[in-house]
Design an enzyme around this catalytic site. Structure first.
Site, PDB file in Angstrom:
ATOM      1  N   MET A 267      81.775  24.198  26.985  1.00  0.00           N
ATOM      2  CA  MET A 267      82.681  25.269  26.577  1.00  0.00           C
ATOM      3  C   MET A 267      83.476  25.676  28.007  1.00  0.00           C
ATOM      4  O   MET A 267      83.960  26.739  28.059  1.00  0.00           O
ATOM      5  CB  MET A 267      81.816  26.301  26.071  1.00  0.00           C
ATOM      6  CG  MET A 267      81.016  26.199  24.911  1.00  0.00           C
ATOM      7  SD  MET A 267      80.437  27.617  24.161  1.00  0.00           S
ATOM      8  CE  MET A 267      79.465  28.354  25.043  1.00  0.00           C
ATOM      9  N   GLY A 268      83.471  24.577  28.665  1.00  0.00           N
ATOM     10  CA  GLY A 268      84.401  24.999  29.998  1.00  0.00           C
ATOM     11  C   GLY A 268      83.724  25.766  31.267  1.00  0.00           C
ATOM     12  O   GLY A 268      82.541  25.976  31.011  1.00  0.00           O
TER      13      GLY A 268
ATOM     14  N   HIS B  86      80.942  23.577  35.952  1.00  0.00           N
ATOM     15  CA  HIS B  86      80.252  23.720  37.433  1.00  0.00           C
ATOM     16  C   HIS B  86      79.650  22.219  37.728  1.00  0.00           C
ATOM     17  O   HIS B  86      79.689  21.279  36.798  1.00  0.00           O
ATOM     18  CB  HIS B  86      79.273  24.732  37.397  1.00  0.00           C
ATOM     19  CG  HIS B  86      78.334  24.901  36.309  1.00  0.00           C
ATOM     20  ND1 HIS B  86      77.542  23.773  36.032  1.00  0.00           N
ATOM     21  CD2 HIS B  86      78.293  25.728  35.244  1.00  0.00           C
ATOM     22  CE1 HIS B  86      76.811  24.079  34.860  1.00  0.00           C
ATOM     23  NE2 HIS B  86      77.240  25.086  34.255  1.00  0.00           N
TER      24      HIS B  86
ATOM     25  N   GLY C  13      76.976  21.240  37.386  1.00  0.00           N
ATOM     26  CA  GLY C  13      75.894  20.681  36.424  1.00  0.00           C
ATOM     27  C   GLY C  13      76.645  19.779  35.286  1.00  0.00           C
ATOM     28  O   GLY C  13      76.366  18.838  34.897  1.00  0.00           O
ATOM     29  N   HIS C  14      78.022  20.483  34.853  1.00  0.00           N
ATOM     30  CA  HIS C  14      78.707  19.704  33.762  1.00  0.00           C
ATOM     31  C   HIS C  14      79.242  18.303  34.610  1.00  0.00           C
ATOM     32  O   HIS C  14      79.214  17.375  33.811  1.00  0.00           O
ATOM     33  CB  HIS C  14      79.990  20.691  33.510  1.00  0.00           C
ATOM     34  CG  HIS C  14      79.667  21.767  32.875  1.00  0.00           C
ATOM     35  ND1 HIS C  14      79.847  22.895  33.097  1.00  0.00           N
ATOM     36  CD2 HIS C  14      79.222  21.968  31.512  1.00  0.00           C
ATOM     37  CE1 HIS C  14      79.658  23.861  32.210  1.00  0.00           C
ATOM     38  NE2 HIS C  14      79.150  23.367  31.392  1.00  0.00           N
TER      39      HIS C  14
ATOM     40  N   LYS D  74      69.224  22.358  30.577  1.00  0.00           N
ATOM     41  CA  LYS D  74      68.757  23.689  30.715  1.00  0.00           C
ATOM     42  C   LYS D  74      68.908  24.336  29.308  1.00  0.00           C
ATOM     43  O   LYS D  74      68.048  25.125  29.148  1.00  0.00           O
ATOM     44  CB  LYS D  74      70.270  24.447  31.243  1.00  0.00           C
ATOM     45  CG  LYS D  74      69.880  25.872  31.831  1.00  0.00           C
ATOM     46  CD  LYS D  74      70.929  26.436  32.452  1.00  0.00           C
ATOM     47  CE  LYS D  74      72.266  26.662  31.910  1.00  0.00           C
ATOM     48  NZ  LYS D  74      72.004  27.828  30.847  1.00  0.00           N
TER      49      LYS D  74
ATOM     50  N   SER E 265      77.699  28.347  33.608  1.00  0.00           N
ATOM     51  CA  SER E 265      79.241  29.053  33.656  1.00  0.00           C
ATOM     52  C   SER E 265      78.949  30.610  33.666  1.00  0.00           C
ATOM     53  O   SER E 265      79.906  31.399  34.099  1.00  0.00           O
ATOM     54  CB  SER E 265      79.933  28.733  32.172  1.00  0.00           C
ATOM     55  OG  SER E 265      79.914  27.327  31.858  1.00  0.00           O
ATOM     56  N   ARG E 266      77.869  31.372  33.098  1.00  0.00           N
ATOM     57  CA  ARG E 266      77.936  32.638  32.957  1.00  0.00           C
ATOM     58  C   ARG E 266      77.372  33.220  34.438  1.00  0.00           C
ATOM     59  O   ARG E 266      77.569  34.509  34.714  1.00  0.00           O
ATOM     60  CB  ARG E 266      76.690  33.100  32.331  1.00  0.00           C
ATOM     61  CG  ARG E 266      76.875  32.979  30.715  1.00  0.00           C
ATOM     62  CD  ARG E 266      75.896  33.461  29.663  1.00  0.00           C
ATOM     63  NE  ARG E 266      76.413  33.862  28.578  1.00  0.00           N
ATOM     64  CZ  ARG E 266      76.171  32.717  27.490  1.00  0.00           C
ATOM     65  NH1 ARG E 266      75.706  31.799  27.765  1.00  0.00           N
ATOM     66  NH2 ARG E 266      76.565  32.920  26.360  1.00  0.00           N
TER      67      ARG E 266
HETATM   68  O1  PAF Z   1      76.069  23.824  25.563  1.00  0.00           O
HETATM   69  C1  PAF Z   1      77.162  24.189  25.454  1.00  0.00           C
HETATM   70  O2  PAF Z   1      77.872  24.581  26.441  1.00  0.00           O
HETATM   71  C2  PAF Z   1      77.578  24.387  24.079  1.00  0.00           C
HETATM   72  O3  PAF Z   1      76.575  24.861  23.352  1.00  0.00           O
HETATM   73  C3  PAF Z   1      78.057  23.082  23.165  1.00  0.00           C
HETATM   74  C4  PAF Z   1      77.019  22.058  23.304  1.00  0.00           C
HETATM   75  C5  PAF Z   1      79.281  22.527  24.088  1.00  0.00           C
HETATM   76  C6  PAF Z   1      78.441  23.364  21.988  1.00  0.00           C
HETATM   77  O4  PAF Z   1      79.416  24.402  22.047  1.00  0.00           O
END
Ligand code: PAF
Length: 283
Positions: free
Chosen positions: A30-31, A34, A36-37, A152, A189-190
């Site tokens: 969801m953008g 960070h 982790g992504h 997570k 992200s939060r």
């Molecule tokens: O984990 C997330 O960021 C969201 O739940 C996902 C898997 C991208 C679905 O919107």
């Protein structure tokens, strides 16, 4: 780097890649990317010819409009971060809500054999229908060979495995370890929205999980839960929503420990109005 904002464009690009027998990894996000992504993207790059990173704040998985409105949106910065990893092998798909939902922003109903009613499901009404809807849609559009998700959101990961199994979707799901700040706070992200005093307080969550892990060696799940609840009752800044020790397969709270089963402790905490989740493998 190719950045697509429309379904039809990315579908055409995927058809061309598949014709060249390229393997495709998918990292749905969801953008507000960070480390982790980026770790998921790195793993995907290691094992696939091309990696699609989707950036889409999915409205149907939010049960709280203010949380949806405040969710960080940093597309330009996200694209810059990804460019540093690979300009040629990463494709970004950042569609609009209209493009994805075609005017009908609704979830489909899913049956995840009860996994959806545990933990997050008890506190976030319809959340996993929203997640199932978007993830299935992304699988349909991108047709990845492998898709990568962080541990997570362990319940989400388990539910996505169930989605794939029940809908016979030909994709391999890979779960990746939780990436933490040096102070132990799980990356999210939060976290960018945490005010300084809450940022300082939040590592208490992982510290408590680690001690709970130690206690679980000799104590029952009930006793460990009581201890965790007491710790949070004494904490002035963090409000515990739930702490549960659950079976990793069923996600149901453990009643009596068994050596034959694997458990994880799951936690959700409010730091001001920001909801943080985390979990840890036990035994
Ligand atoms: O984990 C997330 O960021 C969201 O739940 C996902 C898997 C991208 C679905 O919107």
């Amino acid at each position: 780097m190719e950045v697509y904002s429309e379904k039809q464009q990315i579908i055409a690009a995927i058809v061309a890649l598949k014709a060249k027998k390229q393997t495709l990894g998918l990292v749905p996000t969801m953008g507000a990317l960070h480390q982790g992504h980026l770790q998921l993207v790195e793993k995907a790059l290691e094992n696939n010819s091309k990696v699609v990173v989707t950036i889409f704040v999915n409205p149907t998985q939010f049960d709280n409009n203010s949380d949806l409105a405040k969710y960080p949106r940093t597309l330009d910065k996200d694209v810059e971060l990804l460019k540093k990893m690979s300009k040629n092998d990463i494709i970004v798909f950042a569609p609009s809500v209209k493009d994805i939902y075609e005017g009908k922003t609704e979830s489909k109903k899913f049956d995840f054999d009860g996994l959806e009613f545990e933990m997050e499901g008890k506190f976030r009404n319809g959340h996993f229908d929203g997640v199932g809807t978007i993830v299935k849609h992304l699988f349909d559009i991108i047709k990845p060979d492998t898709a990568y998700f962080g541990e997570k959101d362990f319940q989400q990961l388990t539910i996505i495995k169930k989605l794939v199994e029940k809908h016979h979707i030909p994709v391999k799901i890979v779960g990746c370890k939780i990436h933490r700040e040096p102070n132990g706070l799980a990356m999210s992200s939060r976290n960018t929205r945490l005010k300084p005093e809450y940022k300082t307080a939040a590592p208490f969550i992982y510290k408590t999980l680690k001690t709970a892990n130690q206690y679980f060696i000799t104590k029952s799940a009930g006793k460990v839960t009581e201890w965790v609840e007491k710790q949070f009752a004494m904490n002035k800044l963090l409000k515990l929503e739930y702490f549960i020790i659950a079976d990793v397969k069923t996600l149901k709270a453990v009643k009596r420990k068994s050596n034959k089963k694997k458990y994880r402790a799951f936690i959700a905490v409010y730091a001001d109005d920001i909801r943080l989740i985390d979990n840890i493998a036990l035994n």
